[in-house]
Each structure stands twice: as structure tokens, then as C-alpha cells.
Design an enzyme around this catalytic site. Structure first.
Site, PDB file in Angstrom:
ATOM      1  N   GLY A 107       0.779  -1.244   0.000  1.00  0.00           N
ATOM      2  CA  GLY A 107       0.000   0.000   0.000  1.00  0.00           C
ATOM      3  C   GLY A 107       0.806   1.286   0.000  1.00  0.00           C
ATOM      4  O   GLY A 107       0.335   2.304   0.507  1.00  0.00           O
ATOM      5  N   SER A 108       1.998   1.266  -0.625  1.00  0.00           N
ATOM      6  CA  SER A 108       2.779   2.510  -0.608  1.00  0.00           C
ATOM      7  C   SER A 108       2.135   3.583  -1.505  1.00  0.00           C
ATOM      8  O   SER A 108       2.185   4.768  -1.178  1.00  0.00           O
ATOM      9  CB  SER A 108       4.239   2.263  -0.997  1.00  0.00           C
ATOM     10  OG  SER A 108       4.357   1.973  -2.356  1.00  0.00           O
ATOM     11  N   ASN A 109       1.517   3.161  -2.604  1.00  0.00           N
ATOM     12  CA  ASN A 109       0.804   4.153  -3.431  1.00  0.00           C
ATOM     13  C   ASN A 109      -0.406   4.711  -2.688  1.00  0.00           C
ATOM     14  O   ASN A 109      -0.698   5.903  -2.761  1.00  0.00           O
ATOM     15  CB  ASN A 109       0.371   3.524  -4.760  1.00  0.00           C
ATOM     16  CG  ASN A 109       1.472   3.568  -5.795  1.00  0.00           C
ATOM     17  OD1 ASN A 109       1.840   4.636  -6.269  1.00  0.00           O
ATOM     18  ND2 ASN A 109       2.029   2.407  -6.130  1.00  0.00           N
ATOM     19  N   MET A 159      -4.583  -6.844  -6.577  1.00  0.00           N
ATOM     20  CA  MET A 159      -4.166  -7.967  -7.422  1.00  0.00           C
ATOM     21  C   MET A 159      -5.328  -8.792  -7.984  1.00  0.00           C
ATOM     22  O   MET A 159      -5.196  -9.994  -8.166  1.00  0.00           O
ATOM     23  CB  MET A 159      -3.202  -8.876  -6.637  1.00  0.00           C
ATOM     24  CG  MET A 159      -1.968  -8.168  -6.115  1.00  0.00           C
ATOM     25  SD  MET A 159      -1.094  -7.233  -7.383  1.00  0.00           S
ATOM     26  CE  MET A 159      -0.304  -8.583  -8.257  1.00  0.00           C
ATOM     27  N   ARG A 160      -6.461  -8.168  -8.194  1.00  0.00           N
ATOM     28  CA  ARG A 160      -7.622  -8.877  -8.756  1.00  0.00           C
ATOM     29  C   ARG A 160      -8.153  -8.104  -9.948  1.00  0.00           C
ATOM     30  O   ARG A 160      -8.011  -6.878 -10.016  1.00  0.00           O
ATOM     31  CB  ARG A 160      -8.746  -8.961  -7.719  1.00  0.00           C
ATOM     32  CG  ARG A 160      -8.311  -9.461  -6.384  1.00  0.00           C
ATOM     33  CD  ARG A 160      -8.572 -10.928  -6.254  1.00  0.00           C
ATOM     34  NE  ARG A 160      -8.223 -11.380  -4.924  1.00  0.00           N
ATOM     35  CZ  ARG A 160      -8.394 -12.617  -4.516  1.00  0.00           C
ATOM     36  NH1 ARG A 160      -8.909 -13.534  -5.329  1.00  0.00           N
ATOM     37  NH2 ARG A 160      -8.058 -12.956  -3.295  1.00  0.00           N
ATOM     38  N   ILE A 207     -11.137  -6.512 -11.902  1.00  0.00           N
ATOM     39  CA  ILE A 207     -12.490  -5.995 -11.618  1.00  0.00           C
ATOM     40  C   ILE A 207     -13.475  -6.630 -12.619  1.00  0.00           C
ATOM     41  O   ILE A 207     -13.242  -6.586 -13.830  1.00  0.00           O
ATOM     42  CB  ILE A 207     -12.521  -4.446 -11.758  1.00  0.00           C
ATOM     43  CG1 ILE A 207     -11.535  -3.791 -10.770  1.00  0.00           C
ATOM     44  CG2 ILE A 207     -13.925  -3.887 -11.567  1.00  0.00           C
ATOM     45  CD1 ILE A 207     -11.843  -3.972  -9.309  1.00  0.00           C
ATOM     46  N   HIS A 254       0.013   1.414 -13.381  1.00  0.00           N
ATOM     47  CA  HIS A 254       0.783   0.259 -13.848  1.00  0.00           C
ATOM     48  C   HIS A 254       2.253   0.675 -13.989  1.00  0.00           C
ATOM     49  O   HIS A 254       2.540   1.743 -14.544  1.00  0.00           O
ATOM     50  CB  HIS A 254       0.221  -0.224 -15.189  1.00  0.00           C
ATOM     51  CG  HIS A 254       0.930  -1.427 -15.693  1.00  0.00           C
ATOM     52  ND1 HIS A 254       0.706  -2.690 -15.176  1.00  0.00           N
ATOM     53  CD2 HIS A 254       1.911  -1.564 -16.625  1.00  0.00           C
ATOM     54  CE1 HIS A 254       1.493  -3.553 -15.794  1.00  0.00           C
ATOM     55  NE2 HIS A 254       2.228  -2.899 -16.675  1.00  0.00           N
TER      56      HIS A 254
HETATM   57  C1  GRF Z   1       3.006  -0.854  -7.754  1.00  0.00           C
HETATM   58  O1  GRF Z   1       4.208  -1.023  -8.454  1.00  0.00           O
HETATM   59  C2  GRF Z   1       1.853  -0.691  -8.718  1.00  0.00           C
HETATM   60  O2  GRF Z   1       2.201  -0.021  -9.895  1.00  0.00           O
HETATM   61  C3  GRF Z   1       1.527  -2.125  -9.059  1.00  0.00           C
HETATM   62  O3  GRF Z   1       1.682  -2.820  -7.845  1.00  0.00           O
HETATM   63  C4  GRF Z   1       2.619  -2.132  -7.009  1.00  0.00           C
HETATM   64  C5  GRF Z   1       1.913  -1.848  -5.721  1.00  0.00           C
HETATM   65  O4  GRF Z   1       2.759  -1.307  -4.749  1.00  0.00           O
HETATM   66  N1  GRF Z   1       0.210  -2.215  -9.640  1.00  0.00           N
HETATM   67  P1  GRF Z   1       2.169  -0.646  -3.431  1.00  0.00           P
HETATM   68  O5  GRF Z   1       1.286  -1.702  -2.778  1.00  0.00           O
HETATM   69  O6  GRF Z   1       1.403   0.558  -3.826  1.00  0.00           O
HETATM   70  O7  GRF Z   1       3.361  -0.344  -2.586  1.00  0.00           O
END
Ligand code: GRF
Length: 203
Positions: free
Chosen positions: A13-15, A92-93, A95, A111
Site C-alpha cells: 500500500g505505498s501508493n 491484485m484482482r 475488476i 501500472h
Molecule cells: C506498484 O508497483 C503498482 O504499480 C503495481 O503494484 C505495485 C503496488 O505497490 N500495480 P504498493 O502496494 O502501492 O506499494
């Protein structure tokens, strides 16, 4: 009035954290809900500590495809929380198509490559192994395909000095954090239209 936004995560969940923190720093009036298919997702704990509402999406079958039952749960959480847009951040699913058809332009994804190059789960590894010198990240609307929807924003990243996939992941991730927030803000603050595959921003 606050805008209701959901962030869907599966892991670290860093994003997600970057979207939450940057929105707070910028003083944006957003009420976030963080949703995960994984009860142990590190990102859920981070969101809870930040005082953000979290929802665990129950009964996700094994594998990457969500079922119609999951679609119903997502539909009701969108309705109950009056969600106007969903940002997938390491979710990771896939939709379900029924949801995309019902809510076009609702789901946004980030992405870690310059699409349409290196679609799929191993984008950074594929870019490194292919030997490209420049990769990057793409924010796009989610359509019925995988990593195929109309592109909202992209940013290139020089990966020519990277010596392995982990280094590629980490330099691209830094840019992801900046780009996803910029894209979220653009979608919130600007008018836009989608003409064919082209996302066109106005004032
Ligand atoms: C990121 O590289 C995003 O682009 C990809 O999965 C990764 C998720 O990283 N879809 P985080 O969980 O946001 O750290």
C-alpha cells in the site's frame, strides 16, 4: 462538500499511503475508504493508523478473478459510501466486467511501465530483461481488458543504471507516488472527456 474516493489494495500500500498523505498535505477535501481483498494487507494497518475507514472484501476466491458475488459487494460499498471514483493501488484482482460496464470511468489503475509496453504482473522484470533504457509508469482507466484502458497520464523513468529488477521497481515506484497523486488531482479538479482511447483534459 467532500468527495468520496476508494483505494483498493492487496498488500504493502505505498501508493495508497502516498495518495492519503499528499491529499492531506494539499488540503484536499476527500473522504477516503481503503478496501482490501487481503485481511493481512500491510496497507490496511497503515490506513487504520491514519484514521481512514477500511473495508475487508470478504469471500474473494483464490486466483485473480473476482466473482459476481464480489461484484455485488463492491457495488454496495460504492453505493453505501457514495464513492465517486476507485483508485486501484496494487490490487491484485481483476475488476468484473459487469462493474466496469455499469460504472465506466469509475476505476483507475497505476501500472509500472509505459503502456502498452510490458503489460501484466511482471512489468518491471520484463522491462529489465528486455533491456529497455527507459521505462516508467502509466495511470489509466480500467476497461474490460488487463492494462488496456484509456491512458490518463504517463511518466518515463531512466532505468539504464539499474542492475536488477528490484532496482527497477524501486526507481519506478518513486515516480508512481508522484504521478498517481497528480493524476488523482487532475481527475478531481479538471474537466475531461474520453474520445476513443484519448483522455483529453480541459479547464
Ligand atoms: C506498484 O508497483 C503498482 O504499480 C503495481 O503494484 C505495485 C503496488 O505497490 N500495480 P504498493 O502496494 O502501492 O506499494
Amino acid at each position: 462538500m467532500a468527495v468520496n474516493i476508494a483505494i483498493f489494495i492487496s498488500g504493502r500500500g505505498s501508493n495508497m499511503e502516498s495518495l492519503l498523505r499528499k491529499s492531506e498535505e494539499a488540503g484536499l477535501d476527500i473522504k477516503f475508504t481503503v478496501v482490501s481483498d487481503n485481511a493481512d494487507a500491510e496497507g490496511l494497518r497503515i490506513a487504520e493508523k491514519m484514521g481512514v475507514k477500511t473495508i475487508f472484501l470478504e469471500n474473494c476466491a483464490n486466483g485473480w478473478k473476482l466473482t459476481e458475488e464480489n461484484a455485488v459487494s463492491i457495488e454496495s460499498l460504492i453505493r453505501e459510501n457514495r464513492i465517486s471514483r476507485v483508485f486501484l493501488a496494487g490490487f491484485m484482482r481483476i475488476i468484473p466486467e459487469s462493474l466496469i460496464k455499469k460504472h465506466p470511468l469509475m476505476f483507475v489503475n497505476i501500472h509500472p511501465s509505459l503502456l502498452p509496453s510490458f503489460k501484466g504482473k511482471e512489468a518491471q522484470k520484463d522491462a529489465f530483461e528486455y533491456g529497455v533504457k527507459v521505462s516508467g509508469c502509466t495511470v489509466h482507466f480500467v476497461d474490460e481488458g488487463v492494462d488496456t484502458g484509456p491512458i490518463i497520464m504517463q511518466k518515463s523513468v531512466d532505468i539504464s543504471d539499474c542492475t536488477n529488477t528490484d532496482e527497477v521497481k524501486s526507481v519506478i515506484l518513486e515516480t508512481e507516488h508522484l504521478l498517481y497523486f497528480q493524476a488523482m488531482r487532475m481527475l478531481l479538479e479538471k474537466n475531461f472527456s474520453v474520445e476513443g482511447r484519448r483522455v483529453i483534459f480541459g479547464n
